[in-house]
Design a protein around this motif. Sequence first.
Motif, short mmCIF file in Angstrom:
data_model
loop_
_atom_site.label_atom_id
_atom_site.label_comp_id
_atom_site.label_asym_id
_atom_site.label_seq_id
_atom_site.Cartn_x
_atom_site.Cartn_y
_atom_site.Cartn_z
N LYS A 1 -16.44 -20.40 4.11
CA LYS A 1 -15.86 -21.07 5.28
C LYS A 1 -16.05 -22.58 5.21
O LYS A 1 -15.17 -23.36 5.59
CB LYS A 1 -16.52 -20.53 6.57
CG LYS A 1 -16.10 -19.10 6.90
CD LYS A 1 -16.38 -18.73 8.34
CE LYS A 1 -17.76 -18.25 8.58
NZ LYS A 1 -17.95 -17.63 9.91
N ASN B 1 -32.29 -10.39 2.14
CA ASN B 1 -30.89 -10.86 2.04
C ASN B 1 -30.68 -11.50 0.67
O ASN B 1 -31.35 -12.48 0.34
CB ASN B 1 -30.59 -11.88 3.13
CG ASN B 1 -30.45 -11.23 4.49
OD1 ASN B 1 -31.36 -10.55 4.95
ND2 ASN B 1 -29.30 -11.41 5.11
N ASN C 1 -26.40 -1.76 12.31
CA ASN C 1 -26.08 -1.16 11.00
C ASN C 1 -26.81 0.17 10.80
O ASN C 1 -27.29 0.46 9.71
CB ASN C 1 -26.39 -2.14 9.87
CG ASN C 1 -27.81 -2.66 9.94
OD1 ASN C 1 -28.67 -2.04 10.58
ND2 ASN C 1 -28.08 -3.76 9.29
N ARG D 1 -34.17 -15.16 8.33
CA ARG D 1 -33.93 -14.28 7.18
C ARG D 1 -34.72 -14.78 5.97
O ARG D 1 -34.94 -15.98 5.81
CB ARG D 1 -32.44 -14.27 6.80
CG ARG D 1 -31.48 -13.71 7.85
CD ARG D 1 -31.63 -12.21 7.99
NE ARG D 1 -30.63 -11.64 8.91
CZ ARG D 1 -30.82 -11.45 10.22
NH1 ARG D 1 -31.96 -11.79 10.78
NH2 ARG D 1 -29.87 -10.91 10.96
N CYS E 1 -32.79 -4.37 5.93
CA CYS E 1 -32.17 -4.13 7.23
C CYS E 1 -32.34 -2.69 7.70
O CYS E 1 -31.96 -2.35 8.80
CB CYS E 1 -30.70 -4.55 7.24
SG CYS E 1 -29.66 -3.59 6.20
N PHE F 1 -20.71 -8.11 10.39
CA PHE F 1 -19.53 -7.87 11.21
C PHE F 1 -18.71 -6.67 10.75
O PHE F 1 -18.06 -6.03 11.57
CB PHE F 1 -18.72 -9.17 11.34
CG PHE F 1 -19.53 -10.20 12.07
CD1 PHE F 1 -19.66 -10.13 13.44
CD2 PHE F 1 -20.26 -11.17 11.40
CE1 PHE F 1 -20.47 -11.02 14.15
CE2 PHE F 1 -21.07 -12.07 12.08
CZ PHE F 1 -21.18 -12.00 13.46
N VAL G 1 -19.67 -21.03 12.66
CA VAL G 1 -20.76 -20.13 12.29
C VAL G 1 -20.93 -19.12 13.42
O VAL G 1 -20.83 -19.48 14.60
CB VAL G 1 -22.07 -20.94 12.08
CG1 VAL G 1 -23.23 -20.02 11.76
CG2 VAL G 1 -21.87 -21.96 10.96
N CYS G 2 -21.18 -17.86 13.06
CA CYS G 2 -21.29 -16.82 14.09
C CYS G 2 -22.70 -16.80 14.69
O CYS G 2 -23.68 -16.94 13.95
CB CYS G 2 -20.99 -15.45 13.49
SG CYS G 2 -19.52 -15.41 12.46
N GLY H 1 -18.22 -10.71 4.10
CA GLY H 1 -19.36 -11.25 3.36
C GLY H 1 -20.63 -11.27 4.20
O GLY H 1 -20.59 -11.21 5.43
N SER I 1 -22.21 -11.89 17.64
CA SER I 1 -23.52 -11.25 17.53
C SER I 1 -24.47 -12.01 16.62
O SER I 1 -24.07 -12.57 15.60
CB SER I 1 -23.33 -9.83 16.97
OG SER I 1 -24.58 -9.24 16.71
N ASP I 2 -25.75 -11.99 17.01
CA ASP I 2 -26.83 -12.52 16.16
C ASP I 2 -27.37 -11.43 15.25
O ASP I 2 -28.15 -11.72 14.34
CB ASP I 2 -27.99 -13.02 17.04
CG ASP I 2 -27.87 -14.49 17.38
OD1 ASP I 2 -27.18 -15.22 16.64
OD2 ASP I 2 -28.47 -14.90 18.38
N ILE J 1 -30.96 -19.09 10.22
CA ILE J 1 -29.56 -19.17 9.77
C ILE J 1 -29.12 -20.64 9.81
O ILE J 1 -28.44 -21.13 8.90
CB ILE J 1 -28.64 -18.31 10.68
CG1 ILE J 1 -29.05 -16.83 10.68
CG2 ILE J 1 -27.16 -18.49 10.32
CD1 ILE J 1 -28.87 -16.09 9.41
P1 GDP Z 1 -27.94 -9.08 8.18
O1 GDP Z 1 -28.98 -9.99 7.61
O2 GDP Z 1 -28.09 -7.67 7.72
O3 GDP Z 1 -27.88 -9.18 9.67
O4 GDP Z 1 -26.52 -9.49 7.62
P2 GDP Z 1 -25.75 -10.87 7.34
O5 GDP Z 1 -26.07 -11.37 6.01
O6 GDP Z 1 -24.33 -10.56 7.65
O7 GDP Z 1 -26.34 -11.94 8.37
C1 GDP Z 1 -26.02 -11.85 9.74
C2 GDP Z 1 -26.61 -13.04 10.49
O8 GDP Z 1 -25.95 -14.25 10.10
C3 GDP Z 1 -26.37 -12.90 11.98
O9 GDP Z 1 -27.39 -13.61 12.68
C4 GDP Z 1 -25.03 -13.60 12.16
O10 GDP Z 1 -24.81 -14.02 13.50
C5 GDP Z 1 -25.22 -14.77 11.20
N1 GDP Z 1 -23.95 -15.34 10.73
C6 GDP Z 1 -23.49 -16.59 10.99
N2 GDP Z 1 -22.29 -16.78 10.46
C7 GDP Z 1 -21.97 -15.64 9.79
C8 GDP Z 1 -20.84 -15.26 9.02
O11 GDP Z 1 -19.88 -15.99 8.83
N3 GDP Z 1 -20.89 -14.01 8.47
C9 GDP Z 1 -21.96 -13.18 8.64
N4 GDP Z 1 -21.94 -11.97 8.04
N5 GDP Z 1 -23.02 -13.50 9.40
C10 GDP Z 1 -23.03 -14.73 9.96
#
Ligand code: GDP
Length: 324
Positions: free
Chosen positions: A197, A175, A143, A218, A119, A80, A210-211, A188, A279-280, A255
């Motif tokens: 959270k 990750n 990103n 992952r 990523c 985010f 949860v987003c 984070g 966003s996912d 997730i």
């Molecule tokens: P990414 O693996 O590079 O995409 O980075 P992140 O570690 O931020 O993981 C993002 C994924 O986790 C996405 O699918 C988000 O929708 C999901 N997600 C769910 N809840 C959260 C949250 O509270 N924070 C973040 N950063 N991602 C979340």
Amino acid sequence: MASEINVGQMRVLVTGASGLIGKAIEHVVYHEGGKRDGEEWIFISSKDGDLTDLGQTKAVFEKFRPTHVIHLAAKVGGLFIHLKENLRFLRENILINDNVLQTAHETGVTKVVSCLSSCIFPDKTTYPIDETMIHDGPPHESNFGYSHAKRIIDIQNRAYFQQHGRCYTSVIPTNVFGPFDNFTAENGHVLSAVIGKTYKAKQEGTQVNVCGTGNPRRQFTYSLDLGRIIIWALREYKEVEPIIASVGVDEEITIKEAVHMIAESLDFKGKIHYDTTMSDGQMRKTASNGKLKCYLPDFTFTPVNEAVKMTCDWFVANYDIANK
Ligand code: GDP
Ligand code: NAP
């Protein structure tokens, strides 16, 4: 491409050492017998110098005179913050990496291990991804700033080898999570943000938000495992080409599965809400650790549920000092 390295006397400078992975390396060096005779380890953070600034970078290298560098310093964050600050991720990381690699070269550093990230892989690709595919198409748009800056490290490493015979290389973590992570909801990565959270929701008797859908997949790698691999790479890995440092494809989870591990570890019995308006990000970026397994066939990764539990326990026990 490979070059000879001398692992006799080593003065190792770890940049970005106050962060998640730097703290893990420090733990392995000082608490798991990772430090060998003839090695001196120096751990620095931005308080020792702003590495986006060339003058300050030179001063750091002048002061510590490293022979080897583990280069972790970077602007890092979860999905985010990337969505909001692609330009900042691009510029700060390009500056830091160029300053560190060129100053390392000018001061005669024989080996640098930098961190890329899974990523940065192409978004439209076939799976599993391996080390030969990192430049094969644009990264995910969420990103792109960070990804292009990180991809350039690999280009820089090849160029330092071609022009100067330097053994500057990189590892590609997936990750990462563990103690000393960034547990804030805003910046984070997913595991640490959801740990923060969930802990708060339990204290306040509320639901966890949860987003996204929870469906993206992952590969979560425990920071201590990664720390052990990076130290191995510094001493033993002689290639300039990157190496994926991650749990295997069979350990990839959704997730949603990760969120349930967190809820169980923190004994959270409340409601978990998935905000599907958010966003996912990338749906998957499945990376093969086959190359690592060829080098280290006996390396065992901490099972993700155990590592999640240890991270939650660390967060609860260190709540006062945690970045939350
Ligand atoms: P990414 O693996 O590079 O995409 O980075 P992140 O570690 O931020 O993981 C993002 C994924 O986790 C996405 O699918 C988000 O929708 C999901 N997600 C769910 N809840 C959260 C949250 O509270 N924070 C973040 N950063 N991602 C979340
Ligand atoms: P982190 O916890 O965010 O720590 C970042 C470190 O970089 C901190 O020590 C920070 O110092 C330092 N830093 C940031 N800007 C700086 C600057 N301008 N000058 C000097 N130092 C600066 O990061 P991490 O998660 O440990 O990541 C370490 C490396 O692994 C990064 O290169 C990252 O891209 C890579 N990586 C991380 C993940 C992951 O999931 N976390 C995955 C793949 C790759 P201060 O504490 O003083 O600010």
